[in-house]
Design an enzyme around this catalytic site. Sequence first.
Site, PDB file in Angstrom:
ATOM      1  CB  SER A  64       0.000  -6.038   1.513  1.00 25.94           C
ATOM      2  OG  SER A  64      -0.923  -5.050   1.152  1.00 25.94           O
TER       3      SER A  64
HETATM    4  N1  SAH Z   1       0.336  -0.736  -0.728  1.00 27.74           N
HETATM    5  C1  SAH Z   1       0.444  -0.485   0.704  1.00 27.74           C
HETATM    6  C2  SAH Z   1      -0.620  -1.252   1.472  1.00 27.74           C
HETATM    7  C3  SAH Z   1      -1.524  -0.305   2.014  1.00 27.74           C
HETATM    8  S1  SAH Z   1      -3.008  -0.832   2.786  1.00 27.74           S
HETATM    9  C4  SAH Z   1       1.828  -0.788   1.233  1.00 27.74           C
HETATM   10  O1  SAH Z   1       2.652  -1.300   0.492  1.00 27.74           O
HETATM   11  O2  SAH Z   1       2.093  -0.472   2.409  1.00 27.74           O
HETATM   12  C5  SAH Z   1      -4.168   0.006   1.755  1.00 27.74           C
HETATM   13  C6  SAH Z   1      -4.028   1.507   1.649  1.00 27.74           C
HETATM   14  O3  SAH Z   1      -5.090   1.949   0.780  1.00 27.74           O
HETATM   15  C7  SAH Z   1      -4.202   2.285   2.965  1.00 27.74           C
HETATM   16  O4  SAH Z   1      -3.109   3.135   3.139  1.00 27.74           O
HETATM   17  C8  SAH Z   1      -5.505   3.061   2.747  1.00 27.74           C
HETATM   18  O5  SAH Z   1      -5.525   4.318   3.394  1.00 27.74           O
HETATM   19  C9  SAH Z   1      -5.529   3.197   1.227  1.00 27.74           C
HETATM   20  N2  SAH Z   1      -6.854   3.445   0.637  1.00 27.74           N
HETATM   21  C10 SAH Z   1      -8.049   2.936   1.001  1.00 27.74           C
HETATM   22  N3  SAH Z   1      -9.032   3.418   0.217  1.00 27.74           N
HETATM   23  C11 SAH Z   1      -8.435   4.247  -0.700  1.00 27.74           C
HETATM   24  C12 SAH Z   1      -8.917   5.059  -1.760  1.00 27.74           C
HETATM   25  N4  SAH Z   1     -10.203   5.152  -2.062  1.00 27.74           N
HETATM   26  N5  SAH Z   1      -8.014   5.766  -2.485  1.00 27.74           N
HETATM   27  C13 SAH Z   1      -6.681   5.720  -2.195  1.00 27.74           C
HETATM   28  N6  SAH Z   1      -6.176   4.985  -1.192  1.00 27.74           N
HETATM   29  C14 SAH Z   1      -7.033   4.262  -0.436  1.00 27.74           C
END
Ligand code: SAH
Length: 216
Positions: A64
């Site tokens: 993000s």
């Molecule tokens: N917090 C992360 C940002 C990740 S982007 C960071 O600091 O890098 C969002 C993430 O949510 C992705 O890795 C995606 O695979 C995950 N995601 C999407 N849907 C999800 C779900 N239902 N359960 C768990 N993770 C999920």
Amino acid sequence: MKDSYYHKGLRKKLVASLKAKGIQDEKVLAAINSIPRHFFLDNAFAELAYEDQALPIGSEQTISQPYTVAFQTELLEINKGEKVLEIGTGSGYQACILSALGAEVHSLERQENLYLKTSAFLHQMGMTQIRTYLGDGHEGLLRKAPFNKILVTAAADKMPETLKEQLTIGGVLVVPIGEKTQAMYRIVRLSETEFYAQVYGQFQFVPFQKGIEVRK
Ligand code: SAH
């Protein structure tokens, strides 16, 4: 990987720009200042690590934007020792920020390849106190509930009711909801049955997808 004076300087500038954009919580700003964001990126993107932008982390996902991380973290109002569930481990950066604030972090990821890669990386970084899980965030993490704080880092299409039920009384859920762009919801659990919602401006997240995805 090295955290040089050059990187530290860039990070200080990033923190100053987040402050200028309205982030006020000094503890959140200090946490961002303490975590080398370039460690969480491939070399190809390391140059951009301290720009205020989202960047690819593979598996069609992104780390993000720093402003978004700061905004969500500020809304959570983390106190030391609180049990926090993060949904969407991704690169592990946000989990490290929560841990730097003294939270007991449980982080859930639906993509097995990211889950494996990031779990190994966090271990290698010495962040062994962060607990990672493979699972679908729509279900939360019942075996560790209730949580003082729950943070969703992917865009939900509707309010995830199951997550509200996994909050302590007084607990806070921060979740972006919407299709193309998302409004940020901050939900406080007032009692067993009552919740209070506040809504903040527009953000852009990758989608909150259903089910887990196993490694190919
Ligand atoms: N917090 C992360 C940002 C990740 S982007 C960071 O600091 O890098 C969002 C993430 O949510 C992705 O890795 C995606 O695979 C995950 N995601 C999407 N849907 C999800 C779900 N239902 N359960 C768990 N993770 C999920």
